[in-house]
Design a protein around this motif. Sequence first.
Motif, PDB file in Angstrom:
ATOM      1  N   GLN A 444       0.835  -1.201   0.000  1.00 25.19           N
ATOM      2  CA  GLN A 444       0.000   0.000   0.000  1.00 25.19           C
ATOM      3  C   GLN A 444       0.874   1.258   0.000  1.00 25.19           C
ATOM      4  N   ASP A 445       1.902   1.266   0.852  1.00 24.35           N
ATOM      5  CA  ASP A 445       2.803   2.431   0.902  1.00 24.35           C
ATOM      6  C   ASP A 445       3.477   2.656  -0.437  1.00 24.35           C
ATOM      7  N   ALA A 446       3.894   1.543  -1.042  1.00 27.40           N
ATOM      8  CA  ALA A 446       4.601   1.658  -2.323  1.00 27.40           C
ATOM      9  C   ALA A 446       3.692   2.263  -3.386  1.00 27.40           C
ATOM     10  N   VAL A 447       2.451   1.782  -3.420  1.00 27.20           N
ATOM     11  CA  VAL A 447       1.521   2.295  -4.431  1.00 27.20           C
ATOM     12  C   VAL A 447       1.152   3.749  -4.128  1.00 27.20           C
ATOM     13  N   LYS A 448       1.056   4.045  -2.846  1.00 24.37           N
ATOM     14  CA  LYS A 448       0.692   5.403  -2.440  1.00 24.37           C
ATOM     15  C   LYS A 448       1.703   6.441  -2.961  1.00 24.37           C
ATOM     16  N   GLN A 449       2.928   6.007  -3.029  1.00 22.89           N
ATOM     17  CA  GLN A 449       3.948   6.946  -3.506  1.00 22.89           C
ATOM     18  C   GLN A 449       3.663   7.453  -4.911  1.00 22.89           C
ATOM     19  N   LEU A 450       2.879   6.653  -5.626  1.00 26.56           N
ATOM     20  CA  LEU A 450       2.511   7.088  -6.983  1.00 26.56           C
ATOM     21  C   LEU A 450       1.728   8.381  -6.945  1.00 26.56           C
ATOM     22  N   CYS A 451       1.007   8.588  -5.844  1.00 22.71           N
ATOM     23  CA  CYS A 451       0.214   9.819  -5.735  1.00 22.71           C
ATOM     24  C   CYS A 451       1.141  11.027  -5.854  1.00 22.71           C
ATOM     25  N   ASP A 452       2.275  10.944  -5.162  1.00 26.90           N
ATOM     26  CA  ASP A 452       3.230  12.058  -5.225  1.00 26.90           C
ATOM     27  C   ASP A 452       3.866  12.140  -6.600  1.00 26.90           C
ATOM     28  N   VAL A 474     -16.245  -1.638  -6.136  1.00 28.01           N
ATOM     29  CA  VAL A 474     -16.579  -1.980  -4.750  1.00 28.01           C
ATOM     30  C   VAL A 474     -15.967  -3.338  -4.454  1.00 28.01           C
ATOM     31  N   SER A 475     -15.168  -3.414  -3.414  1.00 25.84           N
ATOM     32  CA  SER A 475     -14.540  -4.696  -3.077  1.00 25.84           C
ATOM     33  C   SER A 475     -14.132  -4.670  -1.609  1.00 25.84           C
ATOM     34  N   PRO A 476     -13.778  -5.805  -1.068  1.00 27.38           N
ATOM     35  CA  PRO A 476     -13.199  -5.811   0.270  1.00 27.38           C
ATOM     36  C   PRO A 476     -11.883  -5.018   0.240  1.00 27.38           C
ATOM     37  N   PRO A 477     -11.344  -4.685   1.408  1.00 26.83           N
ATOM     38  CA  PRO A 477     -10.089  -3.901   1.441  1.00 26.83           C
ATOM     39  C   PRO A 477      -9.064  -4.475   0.466  1.00 26.83           C
ATOM     40  N   LEU A 478      -8.565  -3.571  -0.399  1.00 22.43           N
ATOM     41  CA  LEU A 478      -7.814  -4.036  -1.558  1.00 22.43           C
ATOM     42  C   LEU A 478      -6.482  -4.713  -1.216  1.00 22.43           C
ATOM     43  N   PHE A 479      -5.666  -4.035  -0.445  1.00 23.11           N
ATOM     44  CA  PHE A 479      -4.313  -4.585  -0.229  1.00 23.11           C
ATOM     45  C   PHE A 479      -4.342  -5.811   0.684  1.00 23.11           C
ATOM     46  N   MET A 482      -5.262  -8.537  -1.615  1.00 25.25           N
ATOM     47  CA  MET A 482      -4.139  -8.915  -2.488  1.00 25.25           C
ATOM     48  C   MET A 482      -3.120  -9.760  -1.746  1.00 25.25           C
ATOM     49  N   GLU A 483      -2.918  -9.418  -0.493  1.00 22.63           N
ATOM     50  CA  GLU A 483      -1.946 -10.183   0.293  1.00 22.63           C
ATOM     51  C   GLU A 483      -2.336 -11.667   0.350  1.00 22.63           C
ATOM     52  N   LEU A 484      -3.649 -11.928   0.285  1.00 23.93           N
ATOM     53  CA  LEU A 484      -4.111 -13.319   0.344  1.00 23.93           C
ATOM     54  C   LEU A 484      -4.167 -13.965  -1.037  1.00 23.93           C
ATOM     55  N   MET A 485      -3.810 -13.162  -2.041  1.00 19.79           N
ATOM     56  CA  MET A 485      -3.784 -13.708  -3.406  1.00 19.79           C
ATOM     57  C   MET A 485      -2.324 -13.884  -3.827  1.00 19.79           C
TER      58      MET A 485
END
Length: 501
Positions: A444-452, A474-479, A482-485
Amino acid sequence: MKEKGFIMAQHSSPVRVRFAPSPTGKLHIGGARTAIFNWAFARATGGSFVLRIEDTDPTRSTDENIRIIVDAMRWLQLDWDEGPEVGGAYGPYRQTERMDTYQKALQQLIDCGAVYRCFCSKEQLDEEREKMQAEQGGYSGYNRACRHLSEQEVQAHLDAGDPFVWRLKVPDNHPAIEFDDAVYGHMSFPADVMDDMILVRSDGTPTYNFAVVCDDINMQITHVIRGDDHLSNTPRQILIYEALGKTPPVFAHLSMILGSDGKKLSKRHGATSVEEYRDKGYLPDAMVNFLALLGWSLDGETTLISRDVLCKAFDLARITKKDAIFDEVKLDWMNGAYIRELTAQQWARLARPWIEKAGATPEFFALDAWAEKTFALIGQRLVRFEEIPDKLAFMFWGSTLKALDDASFKKVLAKADSRAKDVLVACEAILADTSIPWECNVMQDAVKQLCDTMQLKPKAVFQPLRVAIAGNMVSPPLFESMELMKREDCVARVHYVASLL
Ligand code: GLU
């Protein structure tokens, strides 16, 4: 104790109650409520709970229905001390296996002159009924024609091989039949309108009223807790107790269950069997709690009542005679509350079949605590387990995005000013970078950096990724999902969706 036809049942012996379903269908909600009241009363008093199968109606009783009822009882975790599968000292617990006991009781009634043979044919009875209806404007039962047959007349019928039933000889000038119902209070029924009811049919089988009384006596039942549809049977049954020289048990009749429209609960209102509620993904604890409150209350306000409390606090005094309303909205709320209270381990065990329905294969369950982690994804806002497959299915699509919601596609990915393609290309690179551990917070942190770096609002980054992974905005919490995938599956989906844009 017996005075002027008023029978007072008094029991100092340990409580023995029974639930006595007729296996003519599934376990109905009303039946389950009756079972719960009996079970909880037995547990609260340290008594015994008996399950008895009333299968004397051969045309409507089936073994399949017995299995369904027993399964439903097991699912609700209403354990019985005596009955099918567990046995007990007063068995057998199936009426068709108790024929000798009815025969014995009949013999006792024959010996004391409390019954008589009736040779009237169906045609005769029909004709008589029509006549009485025409003459008196109402039929008040059998005209007792055979009650006064002479011995010779009876013998002549027997010699001719005429079929006959056994009827109870309701005593002349019997005072009103009275009893104190634990719910309805003092009840009084005039005895002179009591029919000389049939106890044993011409094929030798007992009628419902006769079999029930024999069983309740022989099984030493102390309290009969049942639906008030049986209230009119109670004076009849009391006459049979009297004829057999036995004291009736305490009766407690339970009010009707109505739908939220105030009409008697029926198929029109939706699911009516326990099985259907199980299949919709209600929890047995929630069902027991909800049904226990249909006509009973702990203190008039507490709604969430655990089995333990129910089994300690249940008493007949707090049963109301007001009709109970089956409020499905309340049931849903209650089920959600019970789901939220589960531990992750309980969740993993109970939700497993539904997670499998979502598409999870054994390899997922083999991962340490994997199923437990799905609780945090969806457990907090779930109402019924039947919602699980829909909510979690995307996690098991592997590398293919099996469904892409049209509205989500248009709104999130295909907007003219959207930079969704760039975002997804950048996301793909991050997800594919194995130097970044596959952990939700890190990702999540890594992807968030894309915002900047891309000068975008978080939504403009996270929503395209969500749609690419889950196929829906609409989905369950994304990251956490993903961690479970698998990492490579997520990468493949993002790559695919980016290629569509
Ligand atoms: N077998 C009856 C029924 O299913 C119940 C009889 C009773 O509880 O006395 O309605």
